[in-house]
Design a protein around this motif. Sequence first.
Motif, short mmCIF file in Angstrom:
data_model
loop_
_atom_site.label_atom_id
_atom_site.label_comp_id
_atom_site.label_asym_id
_atom_site.label_seq_id
_atom_site.Cartn_x
_atom_site.Cartn_y
_atom_site.Cartn_z
N ASP A 65 0.86 -1.18 0.00
CA ASP A 65 0.00 0.00 0.00
C ASP A 65 0.90 1.23 0.00
O ASP A 65 1.70 1.42 0.92
CB ASP A 65 -0.91 0.01 1.22
N VAL A 82 -0.41 9.32 -9.67
CA VAL A 82 -1.20 8.18 -9.17
C VAL A 82 -1.22 7.05 -10.19
O VAL A 82 -0.98 5.89 -9.86
CB VAL A 82 -2.62 8.62 -8.79
N LYS A 83 -1.50 7.38 -11.44
CA LYS A 83 -1.55 6.35 -12.50
C LYS A 83 -0.19 5.68 -12.68
O LYS A 83 -0.12 4.47 -12.89
CB LYS A 83 -2.03 6.96 -13.81
N GLN A 86 0.41 3.23 -9.77
CA GLN A 86 -0.44 2.03 -9.88
C GLN A 86 0.18 0.98 -10.79
O GLN A 86 -0.08 -0.20 -10.63
CB GLN A 86 -1.83 2.42 -10.40
N VAL A 91 2.83 -2.85 -6.11
CA VAL A 91 1.88 -1.89 -5.54
C VAL A 91 0.48 -2.49 -5.58
O VAL A 91 -0.01 -2.88 -6.63
CB VAL A 91 1.91 -0.55 -6.31
N LYS A 92 -0.15 -2.56 -4.40
CA LYS A 92 -1.51 -3.09 -4.30
C LYS A 92 -2.53 -1.96 -4.38
O LYS A 92 -3.56 -2.09 -5.00
CB LYS A 92 -1.70 -3.83 -2.98
N SER A 93 -2.23 -0.85 -3.68
CA SER A 93 -3.14 0.28 -3.67
C SER A 93 -2.35 1.57 -3.54
O SER A 93 -1.20 1.56 -3.07
CB SER A 93 -4.14 0.17 -2.52
N VAL A 94 -2.98 2.67 -3.95
CA VAL A 94 -2.34 3.98 -3.87
C VAL A 94 -3.28 4.93 -3.13
O VAL A 94 -4.45 5.08 -3.51
CB VAL A 94 -2.04 4.56 -5.27
N ASN A 96 -3.75 8.78 -2.25
CA ASN A 96 -3.29 10.05 -2.77
C ASN A 96 -3.54 11.17 -1.76
O ASN A 96 -4.69 11.52 -1.48
CB ASN A 96 -4.01 10.36 -4.08
#
Length: 105
Positions: A65, A82-83, A86, A91-94, A96
């Motif tokens: 994360d 962010v993109k 990802q 990386v599982k989650s971002v 912001n």
Amino acid sequence: MSALAQPDVASDSVAAPSAKSASSGKPTKSMRATNRLLSKSVIRTLSRTKGLDSTHIFVKAANGDVTLSGTVTDPDQIDLAVKTVQGVAGVKSVRNLIRLQVQSS
């Protein structure tokens, strides 16, 4: 002469860190190392992204994360950051938390 099989300590220690860290609340040494590697990978990817000024973007990784914080001067850079993150392996989650920096005239 007889021999007894002993449990494989290495395989037990690999499976145990998640149980230990979950009960104590503190990440294990190997988890911290993994988090550092992921953070470095994300930072390297951001710095190599064309059209993105990642100078004031900060990265924190925990178990896949990733949290992005800091400031940028253009709202399009937030989406780009962010993109980009990802797409980084691991990386599982971002999350912001990047803010838009207001420029004074």
